[in-house]
Design a protein around this motif. Structure first.
Motif: not given
Lengths: 302, 302, 302, 302, 302, 302
Positions: D148-171
């Motif tokens: 499960p950690v692999v699944h969770a980290m794919v989501h987290y690592r993508a979401a973190h980049v989107l979060w750093r780019l300042g995109i609301p809600v989606i991350p």
């Protein structure tokens, strides 16, 4: 099979196929974006069928208010899908600038939606006409559920309104969908009155400049076609009135061809297998003399 | 309804239906495994359509490199699906041992893929020919999206290559898919040149041994058929050249039948409703004398 | 486009379209509930096809016991779907009270299921007949997978049994499904013997009161139709025997029309493009005298 | 049940439910248009998973050029889907005018795509770390397919980049998708180094302002949470650094809670079930004294 | 693998597995028919989510009349699906005769639909409470789209009404669907006031006889459980009030267990990891003394 | 956004991402071909669930013969899907040559199918145990339809048999599917007796070398884990017996951790929140002394 050579063959053809030929370039309209989608247009006609015959193709609701909920949802879906497809189609029309396209599409689709009640009225006259023409029809429901002419006329009557609104490409795609599933090929430009019936229908062709009155009945294989056509200076055929005018209360039996800008007068009957290239007055009975012989055979026609 | 009797009826018929009749046994080829799947063959033709007309049926990409990614994916999918179906089809050919089938299937499919650029070139000539023949056609896109002949020719031109490669069963299934949706029935064995057009198309039949030149145009209901055929000693018909040869620049109008191994010379025009069973020289104009009378009726032909 | 006006147009048409016209009311049978569903009937015929040709359209199982598992599951699914659709259809028949409908539907469907082995037997004779008629057919599998007549006959033979059981609406919907995908329009009321073949098939019409013997073969475009029909006092056509009787071993070539309650005697051959409105004795060879001329043209028949 | 009353109840509640409460109005951002779609975001993460682990979740291709075709198609699909969702999300950010949104969305998504190679690199370090931590892991493939950690980290690592780019809600929606399927709840704002492993994972919570070094390992039920938080003058909690800093090479065993802006020094080990609310220096071994007794029971804790 | 032995193994196990054990027979309720379908219940909750949050999970319509069309369609769909499932569930309740079941199901579902406005009102209070509790929440939309508690409460609040109506089986299936996707396990029998919030949520368990006031907040891993339970004379546990009462404005931090029929007085705060088995008065602050040592290790708790 | 730069960014990343890093190469097993598919494995477990609980997840058939048809079809589907996945998994096992893989896969799957009756028997004991443990359970059907432990045990009991047969990768993927949807993480290597119950279940972890007797009951958050583990000379942890042995009739309440290769003697009860790292004799009652104070707070544990 060696994996290497499989991939070589695939990649070699990818390279060749990804280059657009000059011919290919000519086919694409100005600007970017997708083409109208045949699948979405199919869905659009399904929505129209459900709006027109809600008991048959959507869901039967006795309560008028509940029924109007279903209609509201379907009409909005129809609006939204058709606006998208219309925008795509307007790329083929150089009249509008890129900026005007969105507003124009919405405005055209609203005008189409305002015609839906009349489309519905006309389709019920077609159902009634078909029921009255076929001794094998047991009730209206059977006609609506199974007669190809009903399917064809939903497509034609919707496509014709879109054609009158000047929307490119889409009307033709819609009537071709009906042609594919019924064998009835009605050009969206044809004008057809109320109470129109076609029995069996396979092979019927109705050309772009036909004018058909009310209470007209056709059978399978009838062609309302052009006799010939003139070419313009580029060698491309000229689009002028070239198909017949069929007046009210005319019946044309199977496999007859009525060709050219001629008029079949009201109340006429054209028998089967007739080849007609000149106008006939109201009340005509056109039936071909036939002889059958066992004398001479030049082929069975497999 | 009593549950018991429902189940009795079901199980009684399960017992009967699960026994293979001798007739049924004759229909199955040697060995184990599935038959070619009509649904997968449908998907295969869709892939080919998307490869040939990427702007219309797949996705429009101006950038050649991006487009080549889509082509690569679709070609590999095509390869993989078609190899599986070809393996299934080769069970009907006793030439190959079970062990050779896999390699042979892959090799045949690669040869097919190497023909795709030529298939694409030919199809664009067909589109152009159709556009030049119909005054109602507004642009190439309309022809590609809505003219049944384009759909039919994608099927035929792919099926013909598969037929030339000697793959059993599949070519016929593919052309029948087009027959079902267009009413145009072209045997995959027929040979057809470039710039081929069919308008309307319902009821067109083109037989297995036909040879058709370039720039030929047909209308709905045209039969290029056999006059008759000989039987072998088992009473099964013999597969010999028995369909017409149509030379370049010939036009055949609606519902005419051209029957037997005859030749229609180049530049000829065959009018509508003609029944032709002998060869005609180049430049012929074959038009039937017609008389229409109201005198004698022996049936309306409903 | 102003959102306000979009919504105004949508809601205005919702109001109009949700009112049932008197015409619309006439089309609805007594009681509440859904109409038979065309999509479910399509699925039902697919199940039948899989039951009859398990190797081709379901899955190939050499082991008889495993095969009977598949048959059991498919037969039960068929039973359950068809009972629901039959209940819906029986609303069109005033013979049964609302309470009797459920039992009656189950009982009718069980009688249908008891006919499946005979339907299967007949269909295999049709496959064999088709194979024996076409030199282009390489094996039985190709016939089953790709010949439109097989598809049409599965629909017809199932629909005919349902028609004999007196189930309303459904039989006609089922044969129309085949008409749509093959261009072969067989009324479910027609009676057709064994070993029946139709080649190509587009445009074939077989009327409701036809009686066709064994070993009969038709080609594309053949009409077995009515010559004309009488109207009852309401102006609705009367359903009496009005289509031909075709005896055993008759062959009718392409585009011929056999019209009215006439008899074509056994072993007769009717050539292509014949218009026949009177009975012919056994062993007849009916072939039309043809003349082709270049003299007079009154239209090409586009 | 009386149909009338059914419809009455439905329509009564339609009336009530269609009115937006003031509360409801507050939840909607400015302007018109749809909200980001959870289902599309799910599809977007699937595309990313296939891009990062092409052998596992997309298709295995040894040939680099063929593989790059798949990547091209998936990257373009990703671009197109993510631009649409980003436009929808930017409605929640008042920085951009309606007109700037389209360009801004495209530019943000391209910056995201430029980060994909680094996301991929990091994820492979996570896989390796997990493999090295679990004696039950047989090979890397098992880790990628089932941990499960692999699944969770794919989501987290993508979401973190989107979060750093300042995109609301989606991350937040993206990490919640992983929370739902793994029980691992990582706020997209957390910063996590390379070679990160979580075993089992259910109940892990990693707060928004956490900073986690390289080679850190967590077990199920670990909370990296806040100790408490301050409210602003509106009573809404203030978003300040309030979660722990975990330095390199730290391991935290199951069900321990590390709370507040404290630091766990590098190379530390925190045992299971620890409650830690103050910083610990590098190299710490924090293990709780335990006593188990049968003396006093005040409940079983069902 | 020899086909024979494959089929032998399959058929041998078919024989064994098709026999119902006595145990299996005990699990089936009286009568015939299907069990409630988990997939349909999932669809039912989706409809409810779309009815309650139409902007988020269905479609955003500013126009109230258009929105009411969507609501009408969804409410009718909900009614129809839920009546079918309720009929199936009532087979587990011996109170009703087979004949009464249909009417009873319809009547119960209408009463459920009459509660939907109240369910909607409560859910908006939950959203607001969650937003006010989490500094990481940027806006209401993010809460609705991504916070697991919202998902869990839609399921719970709908299931609780169905549970109060006495419908068997279905309420539990519905809350378990939320448990599966959020890790929050709320028994449908629990009574929960308005403005209820759960952060993170994984591992939360709320027992059947819990009573929870307004403005209560829980964190991940909180158990509101039973201390122990008594068995009846058959050894089956007795269903009596056995879970806590949590009064208004109580907050319980992560991983605490509140066990038995005790009362946590209003305005109390229970810290993390607390084990509480006796009542506490209003305004309590329950926080556990903690000591952390590096002295003695008896296991890491992997 | 300029189209050019969009395509540049996409193609730049295609180039980077299509190159396999050395790390990536290490993850791929020998040979060619696809990896086991998580989606197909999900379907396989669904088939097993339908085979074991045919009334609940497949279809209810009173008639044993009809039921056996459904079983036959499902067993054959299961056989066919599982053979394919097993072949893919065997690529991770170097024991077999490429040629032996097909036969070995078929043989392993048949041995699995021969275990299905025993898997079924065990699962019914689990259902019964769960029913007897929960006062909130109204009937067996509710347990089967909604209790997560049933879902988890179907996955575990199937996966354990596959694990005993030595099939790589697949067992772990299957139990992880259950972990994802229930929060119950049972390693397929664990050995679990009959009448096994887990209530609520979120956060339960059962390690690879656990041995669990009959009539054991667990509550949410229970860890049966390792205390620590030794590394081999490569620094990779060694796979030795390292998890507890739980004897018959043991109950372990929520959130307790039992760690290391210790034995919990039969008839023992372990209370909630216990941390146990040494063996306890039969009949033990392990309950932790608790004190709750309001004195000292070092964090709320949000």
């Amino acid at each position: 099979m060696d994996r290497i050579s499989v991939e070589d063959v695939l990649l070699r053809n990818v390279r060749i196929l990804s280059k657009s030929s000059p011919q290919e370039m000519r086919m694409v309209p100005r600007g970017e974006g997708s083409f109208p989608s045949v699948d979405v247009l199919k869905e659009i006609v399904s929505l129209i069928k459900g709006i027109v015959f809600p008991d048959f193709f959507d869901c039967h609701r006795n309560n008028e208010k509940i029924r109007s909920c279903y209609l509201g949802v379907n009409l909005e879906k129809l609006y939204s899908l058709l606006v998208t497809e219309t925008r795509r189609a307007l790329r083929f029309d150089n009249t509008y600038s890129e900026d005007e396209v969105a507003d124009e599409a919405s405005s055209l689709v609203l005008r189409f939606i305002d015609e839906l009640p009349e489309i519905k009225r006309l389709l019920y006259t077609d159902v009634e006409a078909m029921y009255n023409n076929d001794p094998a029809a047991d009730n209206f429901a059977e006609v609506i559920l199974s007669y190809p002419v009903v399917h064809a006329m939903v497509h034609y009557r919707a496509a014709h309104v879109l054609w009158r609104l000047g929307i490119p490409v889409i009307p033709r795609v819609i009537t071709e969908l009906a042609h594919s599933s019924t064998g009835i090929d009605i050009n969206p430009g044809a004008r057809i009155g109320e109470y129109f019936a076609i029995d069996h229908g396979t092979g019927v062709v109705i050309g772009e400049t036909c004018i058909i009155g009310n209470h007209v009945t056709l059978y399978q294989g009838v062609t309302l076609g052009a006799k010939n056509f003139s070419l313009d200076s580029n060698g491309h055929p000229v689009n002028v009135p070239r198909h017949p005018i069929i007046e009210d209360y005319v019946t044309i039996y199977s496999n007859s061809s009525i060709l050219g800008r001629i008029t079949v007068g009201r109340d006429s009957i054209i028998g089967g297998n007739i080849w007609l290239t000149h106008s006939v007055p109201p009340g005509s009975r056109i039936l071909q003399r036939r002889e059958v012989s066992a004398v001479f055979t030049d082929g069975l026609g497999i």
